[in-house]
Design a protein around this motif. Structure first.
Motif, PDB file in Angstrom:
ATOM      1  N   ASP A 129       0.870  -1.180   0.000  1.00  0.00           N
ATOM      2  CA  ASP A 129       0.000   0.000   0.000  1.00  0.00           C
ATOM      3  C   ASP A 129       0.903   1.225   0.000  1.00  0.00           C
ATOM      4  OD1 ASP A 129      -1.658   2.167   0.671  1.00  0.00           O
ATOM      5  OD2 ASP A 129      -3.038   0.874   1.765  1.00  0.00           O
ATOM      6  N   GLU A 131       0.492   4.269   0.521  1.00  0.00           N
ATOM      7  CA  GLU A 131       0.307   5.315   1.519  1.00  0.00           C
ATOM      8  C   GLU A 131       0.802   4.940   2.903  1.00  0.00           C
ATOM      9  OE1 GLU A 131      -3.649   6.794   1.515  1.00  0.00           O
ATOM     10  OE2 GLU A 131      -3.656   7.257  -0.615  1.00  0.00           O
ATOM     11  N   ASN A 156       0.901  -0.403  -4.922  1.00  0.00           N
ATOM     12  CA  ASN A 156      -0.524  -0.278  -5.240  1.00  0.00           C
ATOM     13  C   ASN A 156      -1.107   0.989  -4.599  1.00  0.00           C
ATOM     14  OD1 ASN A 156      -2.881  -1.218  -6.461  1.00  0.00           O
ATOM     15  ND2 ASN A 156      -3.523  -2.349  -4.644  1.00  0.00           N
ATOM     16  N   LYS A 157      -2.258   1.419  -5.127  1.00  0.00           N
ATOM     17  CA  LYS A 157      -2.999   2.571  -4.592  1.00  0.00           C
ATOM     18  C   LYS A 157      -2.167   3.859  -4.659  1.00  0.00           C
ATOM     19  CE  LYS A 157      -5.358  -0.502  -1.318  1.00  0.00           C
ATOM     20  NZ  LYS A 157      -5.747  -0.733   0.100  1.00  0.00           N
ATOM     21  N   ILE A 158      -1.679   4.167  -5.845  1.00  0.00           N
ATOM     22  CA  ILE A 158      -0.768   5.307  -5.993  1.00  0.00           C
ATOM     23  C   ILE A 158      -1.476   6.616  -6.347  1.00  0.00           C
ATOM     24  CG2 ILE A 158       1.125   3.795  -6.693  1.00  0.00           C
ATOM     25  CD1 ILE A 158       0.622   4.712  -9.583  1.00  0.00           C
ATOM     26  N   LYS A 159      -2.806   6.621  -6.411  1.00  0.00           N
ATOM     27  CA  LYS A 159      -3.540   7.802  -6.881  1.00  0.00           C
ATOM     28  C   LYS A 159      -3.230   9.053  -6.071  1.00  0.00           C
ATOM     29  CE  LYS A 159      -7.498   5.337  -8.876  1.00  0.00           C
ATOM     30  NZ  LYS A 159      -8.969   5.122  -8.822  1.00  0.00           N
ATOM     31  N   GLN A 160      -3.069   8.895  -4.762  1.00  0.00           N
ATOM     32  CA  GLN A 160      -2.880  10.053  -3.897  1.00  0.00           C
ATOM     33  C   GLN A 160      -1.412  10.427  -3.726  1.00  0.00           C
ATOM     34  OE1 GLN A 160      -5.641  11.637  -3.021  1.00  0.00           O
ATOM     35  NE2 GLN A 160      -6.750   9.979  -4.058  1.00  0.00           N
ATOM     36  N   LEU A 166       6.412   9.114  -5.114  1.00  0.00           N
ATOM     37  CA  LEU A 166       6.427   7.780  -5.721  1.00  0.00           C
ATOM     38  C   LEU A 166       7.848   7.377  -6.104  1.00  0.00           C
ATOM     39  CD1 LEU A 166       4.875   5.355  -6.738  1.00  0.00           C
ATOM     40  CD2 LEU A 166       4.450   6.568  -8.885  1.00  0.00           C
ATOM     41  N   THR A 184       4.096  -0.299 -10.597  1.00  0.00           N
ATOM     42  CA  THR A 184       3.058   0.437  -9.878  1.00  0.00           C
ATOM     43  C   THR A 184       1.670   0.103 -10.403  1.00  0.00           C
ATOM     44  OG1 THR A 184       3.213   2.328 -11.399  1.00  0.00           O
ATOM     45  CG2 THR A 184       4.616   2.379  -9.427  1.00  0.00           C
ATOM     46  N   SER A 185       0.677   0.408  -9.588  1.00  0.00           N
ATOM     47  CA  SER A 185      -0.718   0.181  -9.981  1.00  0.00           C
ATOM     48  C   SER A 185      -1.622   1.131  -9.200  1.00  0.00           C
ATOM     49  CB  SER A 185      -1.124  -1.270  -9.681  1.00  0.00           C
ATOM     50  OG  SER A 185      -2.506  -1.448  -9.880  1.00  0.00           O
ATOM     51  N   GLU A 186      -2.650   1.617  -9.865  1.00  0.00           N
ATOM     52  CA  GLU A 186      -3.636   2.449  -9.175  1.00  0.00           C
ATOM     53  C   GLU A 186      -4.745   1.607  -8.559  1.00  0.00           C
ATOM     54  OE1 GLU A 186      -5.195   5.486 -11.658  1.00  0.00           O
ATOM     55  OE2 GLU A 186      -3.311   6.613 -11.784  1.00  0.00           O
ATOM     56  N   ASP A 187      -5.065   0.497  -9.225  1.00  0.00           N
ATOM     57  CA  ASP A 187      -6.241  -0.259  -8.800  1.00  0.00           C
ATOM     58  C   ASP A 187      -6.006  -1.768  -8.830  1.00  0.00           C
ATOM     59  OD1 ASP A 187      -6.003  -0.598 -11.483  1.00  0.00           O
ATOM     60  OD2 ASP A 187      -7.939   0.297 -12.022  1.00  0.00           O
TER      61      ASP A 187
END
Length: 313
Positions: A129, A131, A156-160, A166, A184-187
């Protein structure tokens, strides 16, 4: 049995809430049309994650009330044996471990000769994760062990996450496990091609990186020597220290020069398993030993002191 006939295995690890099941669904979707089996492990008596698998699979094995990295070793081996008795062998087996698993022991099982004859471990994938990975590393040692054993690390979960954050996170994870490829991956979606990288060069320069705000304590030590090892002594010192300090020494990998043999030897250790096996001739390369040690607060002088008695005098 030929290599192409072996069942291909993917192990998914990562701490609680990192997104392992989402990544698993993504992989199953990309492998649709194949015969896929999933082995799910949950620490409690009810496997919640099994209900979150949305993609079609041919069979699901659930191992509950324990962790397959320790108390359920025999259960996992039994499941692997049962799979081989099926009328049609699967193309792939996906093992999703519990979030608190020390995955090293599971990896070690797939280096056992009886298992290797029928199963090929393609990749160990650690999902983190973006974050809260540094907080997790501070809180529980298993998070560091999961990262150290991975062939591929998915942030994962790099949107924020801002781009500089990053990049910094990627650098820190590469310092913790220079053997792994990082993506990396957003979802939770990762293309299959990113899980089949060629092996990274062992002994590549481990460059210094600025320290993190909250030190994660997981680090890498590189050992290099042109001298040859005594094989029996090398097995003795590595096995002794790997079993004596399992909470500090997570992983060893590299190639070594052994006296009285022209072959290079591959050294690998994960969990409670240590393997040293022939890996072909040195070819045009100058014979020498290169070992990468990954663990918690490892010191270069300590690693050198451990290995020195095994070097040929």
């Amino acid at each position: 049995m030929g290599k192409d006939e072996r069942v291909k295995v993917y192990i998914l690890t990562g701490f609680l809430g990192a997104g392992k099941t989402t990544v698993l669904n993504s992989l199953l979707r990309q492998f649709s049309g194949h015969n896929n089996i999933v082995i799910e492990n949950e620490f409690g008596k009810v496997n919640i994650d099994a209900g979150l698998i949305t993609e079609k699979i041919d069979q699901l094995y659930e191992l509950t009330s324990g962790c397959i990295c320790c108390s359920l070793d025999n259960d996992l081996l039994e499941v692997l044996g049962n799979i081989l008795q099926k009328e049609e062998r699967p193309d792939h087996v996906f093992i999703e471990t519990t979030g608190i698993a020390d995955v090293g022991n599971i990896i070690g099982m797939f280096h056992m000769p009886d298992v290797q004859r029928h199963y090929e471990l393609v990749s160990t994938i650690c999902v983190v994760d973006a974050e809260n990975i540094f907080e997790r590393l501070q809180q529980v040692p298993e998070a560091g062990k999961q990262l150290s054993c991975a062939d591929v690390i998915i942030i994962n979960k790099i949107k924020q996450l801002a781009v500089p954050q990053l990049i910094y996170l990627s650098q820190q994870l590469e310092q913790m496990n220079p053997l792994a490829f990082i993506t990396t991956s957003e979802d939770g979606f990762v293309p299959l091609k990113e899980l089949h990288f060629p092996e990274k060069s062992i002994g590549a320069t481990i460059a210094p990186v600025a320290p993190v705000k909250h030190p994660h304590k997981v680090n890498t030590v590189l050992f290099e020597s042109p001298e040859a090892f005594d094989l029996n002594m090398l097995v003795f010192v590595l096995d002794l220290h790997f079993n004596a300090y399992p909470d500090q020494l997570y992983r060893i990998k590299g190639y070594v020069r052994i006296k009285d043999t022209p072959e290079r030897m591959l050294v690998q250790s994960t969990g409670k398993y240590l393997h040293i096996q022939p890996a072909g001739e040195w070819g045009s390369a100058t014979p020498s030993s290169t070992l990468v040690f990954i663990g918690k607060e490892l010191k270069t002088p300590t690693i050198q002191r451990i290995l020195t008695p095994a070097l040929r005098k």
